[in-house]
Each structure stands twice: as C-alpha cells, then as structure tokens.
Design a protein around this motif. Sequence first.
Motif, PDB file in Angstrom:
ATOM      1  N   PRO A 246       0.835  -1.203   0.000  1.00 29.96           N
ATOM      2  CA  PRO A 246       0.000   0.000   0.000  1.00 29.96           C
ATOM      3  C   PRO A 246       0.868   1.251   0.000  1.00 29.96           C
ATOM      4  CG  PRO A 246       0.053  -0.971   2.186  1.00 29.96           C
ATOM      5  CD  PRO A 246       0.786  -1.922   1.275  1.00 29.96           C
ATOM      6  N   ALA A 247       0.234   2.386  -0.263  1.00 30.78           N
ATOM      7  CA  ALA A 247       0.941   3.671  -0.273  1.00 30.78           C
ATOM      8  C   ALA A 247       0.175   4.674   0.575  1.00 30.78           C
ATOM      9  CB  ALA A 247       1.092   4.189  -1.700  1.00 30.78           C
ATOM     10  N   LEU A 248       0.913   5.389   1.424  1.00 36.38           N
ATOM     11  CA  LEU A 248       0.328   6.364   2.335  1.00 36.38           C
ATOM     12  C   LEU A 248       1.028   7.708   2.199  1.00 36.38           C
ATOM     13  CD1 LEU A 248       0.239   4.298   5.668  1.00 36.38           C
ATOM     14  CD2 LEU A 248      -1.682   4.709   4.114  1.00 36.38           C
ATOM     15  N   ALA A 249       0.298   8.772   2.551  1.00 35.81           N
ATOM     16  CA  ALA A 249       0.923  10.075   2.742  1.00 35.81           C
ATOM     17  C   ALA A 249       1.057  10.327   4.242  1.00 35.81           C
ATOM     18  CB  ALA A 249       0.079  11.172   2.112  1.00 35.81           C
TER      19      ALA A 249
ATOM     20  N   VAL B 196      -6.980  21.911   5.465  1.00 36.46           N
ATOM     21  CA  VAL B 196      -6.747  20.496   5.722  1.00 36.46           C
ATOM     22  C   VAL B 196      -7.746  19.583   5.025  1.00 36.46           C
ATOM     23  CG1 VAL B 196      -7.980  20.641   7.953  1.00 36.46           C
ATOM     24  CG2 VAL B 196      -6.397  18.743   7.502  1.00 36.46           C
ATOM     25  N   ASP B 197      -9.036  19.919   5.048  1.00 37.46           N
ATOM     26  CA  ASP B 197     -10.027  19.044   4.412  1.00 37.46           C
ATOM     27  C   ASP B 197      -9.787  18.928   2.916  1.00 37.46           C
ATOM     28  OD1 ASP B 197     -11.198  18.623   6.843  1.00 37.46           O
ATOM     29  OD2 ASP B 197     -12.887  19.982   6.532  1.00 37.46           O
ATOM     30  N   GLU B 198      -9.463  20.058   2.293  1.00 34.20           N
ATOM     31  CA  GLU B 198      -9.199  20.004   0.858  1.00 34.20           C
ATOM     32  C   GLU B 198      -7.903  19.266   0.570  1.00 34.20           C
ATOM     33  OE1 GLU B 198      -8.575  22.791  -3.108  1.00 34.20           O
ATOM     34  OE2 GLU B 198      -9.053  23.756  -1.206  1.00 34.20           O
ATOM     35  N   LYS B 199      -6.891  19.459   1.411  1.00 34.46           N
ATOM     36  CA  LYS B 199      -5.634  18.745   1.202  1.00 34.46           C
ATOM     37  C   LYS B 199      -5.864  17.236   1.228  1.00 34.46           C
ATOM     38  CE  LYS B 199      -2.413  18.620   4.489  1.00 34.46           C
ATOM     39  NZ  LYS B 199      -1.232  19.005   5.326  1.00 34.46           N
ATOM     40  N   LEU B 200      -6.643  16.773   2.179  1.00 37.62           N
ATOM     41  CA  LEU B 200      -6.915  15.340   2.267  1.00 37.62           C
ATOM     42  C   LEU B 200      -7.712  14.851   1.063  1.00 37.62           C
ATOM     43  CD1 LEU B 200      -7.681  15.090   6.082  1.00 37.62           C
ATOM     44  CD2 LEU B 200      -5.648  14.243   4.891  1.00 37.62           C
ATOM     45  N   ALA B 201      -8.661  15.663   0.605  1.00 39.18           N
ATOM     46  CA  ALA B 201      -9.427  15.265  -0.581  1.00 39.18           C
ATOM     47  C   ALA B 201      -8.531  15.192  -1.804  1.00 39.18           C
ATOM     48  CB  ALA B 201     -10.574  16.259  -0.809  1.00 39.18           C
ATOM     49  N   ARG B 202      -7.598  16.129  -1.935  1.00 39.04           N
ATOM     50  CA  ARG B 202      -6.670  16.112  -3.073  1.00 39.04           C
ATOM     51  C   ARG B 202      -5.734  14.910  -2.981  1.00 39.04           C
ATOM     52  NH1 ARG B 202      -8.693  19.379  -7.054  1.00 39.04           N
ATOM     53  NH2 ARG B 202      -9.341  21.389  -6.169  1.00 39.04           N
ATOM     54  N   LEU B 203      -5.301  14.573  -1.778  1.00 39.62           N
ATOM     55  CA  LEU B 203      -4.452  13.391  -1.619  1.00 39.62           C
ATOM     56  C   LEU B 203      -5.222  12.125  -1.989  1.00 39.62           C
ATOM     57  CD1 LEU B 203      -2.631  14.254   1.737  1.00 39.62           C
ATOM     58  CD2 LEU B 203      -1.594  14.145  -0.544  1.00 39.62           C
ATOM     59  N   ALA B 204      -6.501  12.094  -1.644  1.00 46.18           N
ATOM     60  CA  ALA B 204      -7.316  10.926  -1.974  1.00 46.18           C
ATOM     61  C   ALA B 204      -7.436  10.739  -3.484  1.00 46.18           C
ATOM     62  CB  ALA B 204      -8.705  11.060  -1.344  1.00 46.18           C
ATOM     63  N   GLU B 205      -7.446  11.854  -4.217  1.00 50.45           N
ATOM     64  CA  GLU B 205      -7.584  11.784  -5.676  1.00 50.45           C
ATOM     65  C   GLU B 205      -6.373  11.162  -6.358  1.00 50.45           C
ATOM     66  OE1 GLU B 205     -10.291  15.879  -6.073  1.00 50.45           O
ATOM     67  OE2 GLU B 205      -8.206  15.847  -6.741  1.00 50.45           O
ATOM     68  N   THR B 206      -5.235  11.130  -5.671  1.00 47.89           N
ATOM     69  CA  THR B 206      -4.004  10.663  -6.311  1.00 47.89           C
ATOM     70  C   THR B 206      -3.926   9.152  -6.454  1.00 47.89           C
ATOM     71  OG1 THR B 206      -2.773  10.473  -4.229  1.00 47.89           O
ATOM     72  CG2 THR B 206      -2.758  12.640  -5.328  1.00 47.89           C
ATOM     73  N   GLY B 207      -4.770   8.430  -5.723  1.00 47.71           N
ATOM     74  CA  GLY B 207      -4.693   6.981  -5.747  1.00 47.71           C
ATOM     75  C   GLY B 207      -4.009   6.383  -4.537  1.00 47.71           C
ATOM     76  N   LEU B 208      -3.587   7.217  -3.595  1.00 50.34           N
ATOM     77  CA  LEU B 208      -3.029   6.708  -2.343  1.00 50.34           C
ATOM     78  C   LEU B 208      -4.084   5.906  -1.581  1.00 50.34           C
ATOM     79  CD1 LEU B 208      -1.157   9.921  -1.153  1.00 50.34           C
ATOM     80  CD2 LEU B 208      -0.045   7.762  -1.768  1.00 50.34           C
ATOM     81  N   ASP B 209      -3.612   5.026  -0.729  1.00 50.36           N
ATOM     82  CA  ASP B 209      -4.527   4.237   0.094  1.00 50.36           C
ATOM     83  C   ASP B 209      -4.975   4.981   1.347  1.00 50.36           C
ATOM     84  OD1 ASP B 209      -4.545   1.490  -1.270  1.00 50.36           O
ATOM     85  OD2 ASP B 209      -2.404   1.935  -1.099  1.00 50.36           O
ATOM     86  N   GLY B 210      -4.241   6.001   1.726  1.00 57.17           N
ATOM     87  CA  GLY B 210      -4.639   6.734   2.913  1.00 57.17           C
ATOM     88  C   GLY B 210      -3.640   7.806   3.276  1.00 57.17           C
ATOM     89  N   ALA B 211      -3.935   8.492   4.370  1.00 57.56           N
ATOM     90  CA  ALA B 211      -3.063   9.556   4.862  1.00 57.56           C
ATOM     91  C   ALA B 211      -2.998   9.494   6.377  1.00 57.56           C
ATOM     92  CB  ALA B 211      -3.566  10.924   4.419  1.00 57.56           C
ATOM     93  N   VAL B 212      -1.834   9.744   6.906  1.00 58.60           N
ATOM     94  CA  VAL B 212      -1.623   9.866   8.346  1.00 58.60           C
ATOM     95  C   VAL B 212      -1.336  11.332   8.632  1.00 58.60           C
ATOM     96  CG1 VAL B 212      -0.191   9.203  10.302  1.00 58.60           C
ATOM     97  CG2 VAL B 212      -0.760   7.514   8.527  1.00 58.60           C
ATOM     98  N   VAL B 213      -2.149  11.929   9.496  1.00 54.67           N
ATOM     99  CA  VAL B 213      -2.009  13.348   9.823  1.00 54.67           C
ATOM    100  C   VAL B 213      -1.453  13.458  11.233  1.00 54.67           C
ATOM    101  CG1 VAL B 213      -3.187  15.564   9.992  1.00 54.67           C
ATOM    102  CG2 VAL B 213      -4.010  13.840   8.356  1.00 54.67           C
ATOM    103  N   LEU B 214      -0.214  13.904  11.326  1.00 51.41           N
ATOM    104  CA  LEU B 214       0.412  14.091  12.639  1.00 51.41           C
ATOM    105  C   LEU B 214       0.147  15.500  13.142  1.00 51.41           C
ATOM    106  CD1 LEU B 214       3.963  12.459  12.475  1.00 51.41           C
ATOM    107  CD2 LEU B 214       1.843  11.486  13.380  1.00 51.41           C
ATOM    108  N   ALA B 215      -0.227  15.610  14.403  1.00 52.14           N
ATOM    109  CA  ALA B 215      -0.398  16.927  15.014  1.00 52.14           C
ATOM    110  C   ALA B 215       0.978  17.553  15.215  1.00 52.14           C
ATOM    111  CB  ALA B 215      -1.118  16.799  16.349  1.00 52.14           C
ATOM    112  N   PHE B 216       1.192  18.699  14.553  1.00 45.82           N
ATOM    113  CA  PHE B 216       2.482  19.363  14.727  1.00 45.82           C
ATOM    114  C   PHE B 216       2.377  20.256  15.949  1.00 45.82           C
ATOM    115  CE2 PHE B 216       6.264  21.739  14.172  1.00 45.82           C
ATOM    116  CZ  PHE B 216       7.110  20.903  13.458  1.00 45.82           C
ATOM    117  N   ASP B 217       2.855  19.742  17.067  1.00 47.53           N
ATOM    118  CA  ASP B 217       2.775  20.437  18.344  1.00 47.53           C
ATOM    119  C   ASP B 217       4.166  20.481  18.983  1.00 47.53           C
ATOM    120  OD1 ASP B 217       3.169  17.806  19.145  1.00 47.53           O
ATOM    121  OD2 ASP B 217       1.122  17.542  19.891  1.00 47.53           O
ATOM    122  N   ALA B 218       4.211  20.953  20.206  1.00 49.42           N
ATOM    123  CA  ALA B 218       5.509  21.103  20.882  1.00 49.42           C
ATOM    124  C   ALA B 218       6.216  19.763  21.047  1.00 49.42           C
ATOM    125  CB  ALA B 218       5.303  21.777  22.238  1.00 49.42           C
ATOM    126  N   ALA B 219       5.439  18.713  21.296  1.00 46.41           N
ATOM    127  CA  ALA B 219       6.057  17.398  21.485  1.00 46.41           C
ATOM    128  C   ALA B 219       6.699  16.909  20.202  1.00 46.41           C
ATOM    129  CB  ALA B 219       5.008  16.401  21.973  1.00 46.41           C
TER     130      ALA B 219
END
Length: 325
Positions: A57-60, A83-106
């Motif tokens: 599989p392939a992920l972003a 973010v919602d549009e970014k995920l929709a655009r990533l879905a259009e590419t044929g990827l199997d999914g996306a992992v969204v990491l919270a960019f925080d202090a940790a």
Amino acid sequence: MIQPTMPSPFFILTGNEPLPLSLHGAVVAIGNFDGVHRGHRAVIGTALDEAHASGRPALALTFEPHPRAFFRPGETMFRLTPVDEKLARLAETGLDGAVVLAFDAALAALDAETFVREVLVERLHAGAVVAGFDFHFGKGRGGSPAFLREAGQLYGFDVAIVPPLLDDGAQISSSAIRAALAQGRVEQAADMLGRPFSIEAEVIHGDKRGRDLGYPTANMRLDPAIALAHGIYAVTADVDGVRHPGVASFGRRPTFDDGAPRLETFIFDFSGDLYGKTVRIAFHAHLRPELKFDSIEALVEQMDLDSAAARSALAGVRMGPIGGA
C-alpha cells in the motif's frame, strides 16, 4: 480515525490510533503537501510506482497545522489547501490513505533519529519512505535526505528522494504558487498546481448593490490570510454539482466603500437562491486590477467589458455537471 466524504477507499489516521495491519509495510510519501501541486504529485507518484511494483500500500504522512504556523504563531499563513481540501486532493491521487500528525511542541521537540524510530518505524511500520529533495525534519531540521537514507539502511526501509520538478527552469513549490497568486498570475499558479487555484466558502448576504447594477453577485468573505491579488477574474463556480462560468471581483470595492476584502462573483446565465450555500470558485484568468470609477455608468460599462472578456477566457473550459470523464 476519520472516514471522510471523498473517494473511497481512503483511510485517514489522526490522533494516536494504531495503523491497521493491512497498511503495515506501506510506502510512505512524507511532506507538508500544501496545495498538493505537481511537485508534490511527483513525490506521491514515485511512492505509488514503488507500491505497485512491490505489491504494498501507499500512504501520505503529513502535518497539521503547517509547521510554519506552529513556529510563527503571530503570522498569518496563506494556505493553498485547508486540511479538508488537502486530504481530498491526496485521496484523488490513488493513495490508500493519509496519516495526519499533530504538529505540536512534542513533535517539534523530537530529534531526527527519534522521529524516524518512533514515527516511521514503530508507529507506521514503513516499508519504504519517499520525500522531496528539500524535505527536512526533526528538531532544528536536523533530518536531511541524506540522514533519511542512512536511517533507512539502519532500520531496514527503502528510501527514495525525488528531485525538484521544474517549470521553465523554476522550481515548482508552494511558495512559488503563493507568490504567483499574490501578483494575480493565476494562470501560472494553475500550471504549477496542475489545476486552477480555487476557494470554497459560504455565500453571504451583501449590500445588494450588484443587483441594482444588473450584476447580482454571490458574496463571500474569505480567510484574511488568502493573499490573492485584488482584481477582476474569469472564474468558474461549482454550485450543487454543476460548473458555471462567471466573472469575479476580489478586493475592497474602492468605487463604493473601500471596505474589507470580499469576493463577489457574477455567475453567467444563472438564476437561483445561493444564500447559505457553499460554492467553490476557481480562478482561470486575471482580467485587470481593481479600479476606482468616477461614476456608476463608467463602472457598469467596464463590467460589461469584463463579462465579455471572462466569457472569452473561459471558452475552452468544460461547464455543466461535475465528474465523469
């Protein structure tokens, strides 16, 4: 875990949920992916090619908020794709999914080696990682493409680094697209994006002035961070699954009130109540800068010319029901 309203199957992982076993060993394309432009699609395409060749599989892997917004909280940031549009655009590419990491202090505090071990290896179980030539990660941006290659050898995952994608000798990047839009060069931005730049917003009540002038408009108040050049544009409007041609003004309306920036779109040959509807406006051509007119008559005369110019600019753009071939 979120199941979005977008092409399926497309898996989205947020928070601390574990990755499904079916996605272990995936080829992971990593980046911020604001705009999901042609340069990003080169990275994603490399990941898809590797995934297809190896039967994986392939992920972003992407980050929210954008790291720049985290490190510079006092600055506004022109997001090409929320973010919602970014995920929709990533879905259009044929990827199997996306992992969204919270960019925080940790996350910002993780050094590059820890990021590789804890995120890529222990959480995502990556079989391969694909990144752009300029991607850096980890505390102090200590993780370079060279570091990623070395980490792959250490932890047993393949690494592919994708060179820059050039357009007339210039690198395609989110920053270059933002700069083009800020100067009204929407055609150049569209070439780099691989599609016209567009925004989506709710139609609100305006002052009804356009109706009195014979040009009833759909009014939208946009995110103040959208740094599109003020002016008149040939646009398309997606309304209830149908694409319509139109002409739009984005700016402060100097002839009348010189107020807060607003997008006003006259949709050709359209009748219907748009108030409260969410409409997507795509910018196809910049026709002229915003001007102040000495009289209403002069303004209307120019609006007639703008409408004719917009119709001409949109002559080759497909209208009607959205979707299909």
